[in-house]
Design a protein around this motif. Structure first.
Motif, PDB file in Angstrom:
ATOM      1  N   LEU A   1      28.336  34.158 -23.847  1.00  0.00           N
ATOM      2  CA  LEU A   1      29.018  33.032 -23.200  1.00  0.00           C
ATOM      3  C   LEU A   1      28.950  33.168 -21.691  1.00  0.00           C
TER       4      LEU A   1
ATOM      5  N   ALA B   1      23.753  30.783 -16.572  1.00  0.00           N
ATOM      6  CA  ALA B   1      22.495  30.039 -16.618  1.00  0.00           C
ATOM      7  C   ALA B   1      22.691  28.579 -16.227  1.00  0.00           C
ATOM      8  N   LEU B   2      23.931  28.099 -16.258  1.00  0.00           N
ATOM      9  CA  LEU B   2      24.180  26.718 -15.843  1.00  0.00           C
ATOM     10  C   LEU B   2      24.483  26.644 -14.357  1.00  0.00           C
ATOM     11  N   GLY B   3      24.407  27.787 -13.681  1.00  0.00           N
ATOM     12  CA  GLY B   3      24.620  27.782 -12.240  1.00  0.00           C
ATOM     13  C   GLY B   3      26.072  27.944 -11.831  1.00  0.00           C
TER      14      GLY B   3
ATOM     15  N   THR C   1      34.230  31.035 -11.564  1.00  0.00           N
ATOM     16  CA  THR C   1      34.326  29.896 -12.484  1.00  0.00           C
ATOM     17  C   THR C   1      34.123  30.363 -13.919  1.00  0.00           C
TER      18      THR C   1
ATOM     19  N   ARG D   1      37.046  29.586 -16.304  1.00  0.00           N
ATOM     20  CA  ARG D   1      36.864  28.397 -17.128  1.00  0.00           C
ATOM     21  C   ARG D   1      36.215  28.697 -18.466  1.00  0.00           C
TER      22      ARG D   1
ATOM     23  N   MET E   1      22.659  30.159  -7.678  1.00  0.00           N
ATOM     24  CA  MET E   1      23.265  29.072  -8.446  1.00  0.00           C
ATOM     25  C   MET E   1      22.375  27.839  -8.435  1.00  0.00           C
TER      26      MET E   1
ATOM     27  N   ARG F   1      19.475  28.443 -10.816  1.00  0.00           N
ATOM     28  CA  ARG F   1      19.815  28.301 -12.230  1.00  0.00           C
ATOM     29  C   ARG F   1      20.043  26.852 -12.620  1.00  0.00           C
ATOM     30  N   ARG F   2      20.397  26.030 -11.639  1.00  0.00           N
ATOM     31  CA  ARG F   2      20.511  24.609 -11.962  1.00  0.00           C
ATOM     32  C   ARG F   2      19.122  23.975 -12.070  1.00  0.00           C
TER      33      ARG F   2
ATOM     34  N   PHE G   1      30.066  26.691 -25.732  1.00  0.00           N
ATOM     35  CA  PHE G   1      31.365  27.222 -25.315  1.00  0.00           C
ATOM     36  C   PHE G   1      32.403  26.900 -26.383  1.00  0.00           C
TER      37      PHE G   1
ATOM     38  N   THR H   1      35.573  26.928 -26.578  1.00  0.00           N
ATOM     39  CA  THR H   1      36.829  26.233 -26.277  1.00  0.00           C
ATOM     40  C   THR H   1      36.587  24.791 -25.851  1.00  0.00           C
TER      41      THR H   1
ATOM     42  N   GLY I   1      27.565  21.923 -17.490  1.00  0.00           N
ATOM     43  CA  GLY I   1      26.841  22.210 -16.257  1.00  0.00           C
ATOM     44  C   GLY I   1      27.447  21.493 -15.057  1.00  0.00           C
TER      45      GLY I   1
ATOM     46  N   SER J   1      30.751  20.224 -14.982  1.00  0.00           N
ATOM     47  CA  SER J   1      32.137  20.614 -14.739  1.00  0.00           C
ATOM     48  C   SER J   1      32.216  22.022 -14.151  1.00  0.00           C
ATOM     49  N   LEU J   2      31.366  22.936 -14.616  1.00  0.00           N
ATOM     50  CA  LEU J   2      31.430  24.302 -14.102  1.00  0.00           C
ATOM     51  C   LEU J   2      30.951  24.385 -12.657  1.00  0.00           C
ATOM     52  N   ASN J   3      30.160  23.391 -12.226  1.00  0.00           N
ATOM     53  CA  ASN J   3      29.718  23.384 -10.833  1.00  0.00           C
ATOM     54  C   ASN J   3      30.553  22.447  -9.981  1.00  0.00           C
ATOM     55  N   ASN J   4      31.689  22.003 -10.574  1.00  0.00           N
ATOM     56  CA  ASN J   4      32.605  21.105  -9.865  1.00  0.00           C
ATOM     57  C   ASN J   4      31.918  19.846  -9.357  1.00  0.00           C
TER      58      ASN J   4
ATOM     59  N   ARG K   1      22.817  20.917 -23.297  1.00  0.00           N
ATOM     60  CA  ARG K   1      23.645  21.406 -22.195  1.00  0.00           C
ATOM     61  C   ARG K   1      22.761  21.799 -21.008  1.00  0.00           C
ATOM     62  N   ALA K   2      21.624  22.445 -21.330  1.00  0.00           N
ATOM     63  CA  ALA K   2      20.717  22.854 -20.250  1.00  0.00           C
ATOM     64  C   ALA K   2      20.022  21.642 -19.641  1.00  0.00           C
TER      65      ALA K   2
ATOM     66  N   LEU L   1      21.643  18.833 -16.843  1.00  0.00           N
ATOM     67  CA  LEU L   1      21.561  19.025 -15.386  1.00  0.00           C
ATOM     68  C   LEU L   1      20.202  18.604 -14.826  1.00  0.00           C
TER      69      LEU L   1
END
Lengths: 288, 272
Positions: free
Chosen positions: A177, A183-185, A190, A194, B100, B103-104, B116, B118, B128, B130-133, B181-182, B185
């Motif tokens: 995880l 891998a999503l940057g 975070t 998160r 970062m 990876r994007r 994920f 949860t 991708g 939300s985690l990068n705001n 998910r990948a 982005l």
């Protein structure tokens, strides 16, 4: 050949019986305790238990002479326990969870292993010793016993349990995880906040609840820090009562001795209910 | 001396761009070491063109996953791993870029599906962002989720269970969710690390079809254990052995006329 098989089967059965008997023996103490408390305490269970403060020795004596139930309740203890637990939670949970995350993320560093061993030692410190130390640290400088001092001692006792349960539940989160987040940057913080923390949430919550249960019945450190009070006190700098402190006071006063059973029953029920909730949450939030 | 000649031959035999595809990823002398003595990848150089599927093959421990993970700098999770050389993505060296951002630009799909746990299916696709705001409004979110899930042929299966957790899906569906998910982005490059090794044959087949489909829009580098998979889906193949890139050529050529003895031995099952 077949006789060996029969012998083995018989041995297996005997062993199973012994194990079953012994494990049912372990359940007996809890039921005996509950039975004893119920038998001796049920007479005093009423609404005023939750709405009135502990009675004076005189009122209790008069009630005893006229053969009536003792008036009053344990509101001062109940409110004090809730107040001190709330403060202890605010103090210990953030620190405990953050240290637990550190230990899980830096498994092999020297510093972690020192912190880990010290945490284990802290868990082994007798509660009365924690009380004495907090007396010296908080009560003496403030020149007064206080709810604050009581909560500091409870927080110290909760810390090791929260740290270790956080560490264990963070370790249970699959490393894939973390990689997926990376891998999503996403940034490291975070990922922790998160992804990893939410995934470990069930374990964290259960660990915290169990820590609360554990200190709910602590008496010795509170005797030296919160002291006790006969009225409901919500001022954190004033002496405050707590349920276990009330049990101790009732025990020391022959006129109030009957209340010991009811109060103990209540405390035990609180602890059991929180325990059961914690176990259920642990089951529900288990990581797949 | 022999080595030099080999290198030259290899360089000449590298696959050439076809049609309107352009140079997307250039590996120049890439080496990855776990410790100073132990190099997992040795001086790999290769050019990868857009809208192609490149398979990296080789026996276990040959460094193929290590090479793949060097491209999006996943090795930085482990401080003792060192990457040397140059990895140019659209002409920019990823080793000098913000990791970062790298990876994007280069999405990754892992061996085991790892949605994920949860998050809901919907939130997993948008993870991708939300985690990068990156803030999106509801309409943009819905649009991205729908187009991405349609892109991985998962939309029809999950459109009524968007709020369920990702772990509710089957293994194959989870893996397609991870691909979505990948892809959400919109990366330049999709890196896949044995994406079907934990899946059953039917799910594997669907992922393979998906890869062929995605080639229209994306460039894919896939590590695979499975030679027939490489033959089925890839345009070009790399064969790695003991950290070295032994041969890099169009898949067709490599499977019919391998230049190197070691490649031939591997492909015919003499080892590996």
């Amino acid at each position: 050949m077949s006789s060996t098989l029969q012998y083995r089967r018989a041995k297996d059965k005997v062993f199973l019986c012994v194990v079953c008997i012994l494990s049912s023996l372990t359940m007996i103490p809890l039921f005996l305790i509950l039975w004893e408390l119920l038998k001796k305490g049920y007479k005093q269970i009423n609404l005023s238990l939750f709405t009135e403060v502990a009675p004076s020795s005189m009122d209790a004596m008069l009630a005893r002479i006229s053969n009536e139930p003792i008036p009053g309740g344990i509101l001062n203890g109940l409110s004090g326990t809730i107040l001190m637990l709330a403060m202890a939670i605010v103090m210990s949970i953030p620190v405990g969870i953050l240290s637990g995350i550190y230990l899980a993320e830096h498994k092999d560093s020297k510093f972690s292993s020192v912190v880990r061993s010290l945490t284990d030692l802290l868990q082994g410190v007798p509660s009365i010793v924690v009380g004495v130390v907090v007396y010296a640290w908080v009560v003496r400088p403030m020149h007064s016993y206080s709810a604050f001092a009581g909560s500091v001692s409870l927080a110290i006792m909760m810390l090791p349990m929260i740290i270790r349960s956080t560490e264990e539940s963070m370790k249970m989160v699959p490393g894939t995880l973390k990689e997926a987040g990376l891998a999503l940057g996403a940034s490291y913080s975070t990922i922790i906040l998160r992804i990893l923390l939410p995934a470990a949430f069930g374990g964290l919550f259960t660990g915290s609840l169990l820590a609360i249960c554990r200190v709910m019945g602590e008496t010795a450190p509170l005797l030296l820090t919160a002291l006790g009070a006969s009225a409901v006190n919500l001022n954190v700098t004033e002496p405050t009562s707590a349920i276990p402190l009330l049990i101790w006071e009732f025990y020391n006063d022959p006129n109030l001795a009957n209340l010991v059973w009811t109060t103990s029953l209540l405390l035990l029920v609180f602890v059991l209910v929180i325990n059961i909730i914690a176990k259920n949450i642990a089951k529900k939030w288990k990581i797949q | 001396m022999e080595n030099t000649i080999n290198t030259q031959v290899r360089a000449n035999s590298e696959p050439q761009p076809s049609g309107n595809s352009e140079l997307l990823l250039q590996l120049k002398d890439v080496s990855v070491s776990y410790s100073p003595e132990k190099k997992a990848v040795l001086n790999v150089s290769a050019d990868i063109y857009s809208n192609t599927v490149t398979a990296i093959m080789g026996p276990s421990g040959c460094g193929k996953s290590t090479l793949l993970r060097a491209i999006n700098r996943m090795h930085e999770l482990y401080p003792n791993i060192k990457t040397e050389g140059e990895i140019l993505l659209k002409g920019e060296n990823v080793l000098d870029m913000n990791p970062m951002k790298v990876r994007r630009m280069a999405g990754m799909v892992f061996q085991r599906p790892n949605p994920f746990p949860t998050m809901s299916i919907y939130d997993n696709v948008l993870a991708g962002y939300s985690l990068n705001n990156i803030k999106l409004n509801k309409q943009e979110k819905d649009e991205i989720v729908e187009t991405t899930l349609r892109g991985v042929a998962l939309w029809d299966e999950v459109k009524d269970s968007m709020t369920k957790k990702g772990s509710f899906l089957s293994g194959g569906q989870q893996q397609r969710l991870c691909i979505a998910r990948a892809l959400a982005l919109k990366p330049e490059l999709l890196l896949m690390d044995e994406p079907t090794s934990a899946l059953d044959p039917i799910s594997t087949n669907r992922i393979e079809e998906l890869i062929l489909d995605l080639k229209q829009q994306y460039t894919i580098v896939i590590v695979t254990h499975n030679m027939s998979q490489a033959a089925r889906i890839s345009d070009n193949s790399m064969f790695m052995y003991l950290g070295e890139l032994v041969e890099y050529d169009s898949t067709k050529k490599m499977f019919t006329k391998p230049k190197e003895k070691r490649t031939e031995d591997y492909l015919t099952g003499a080892f590996g």
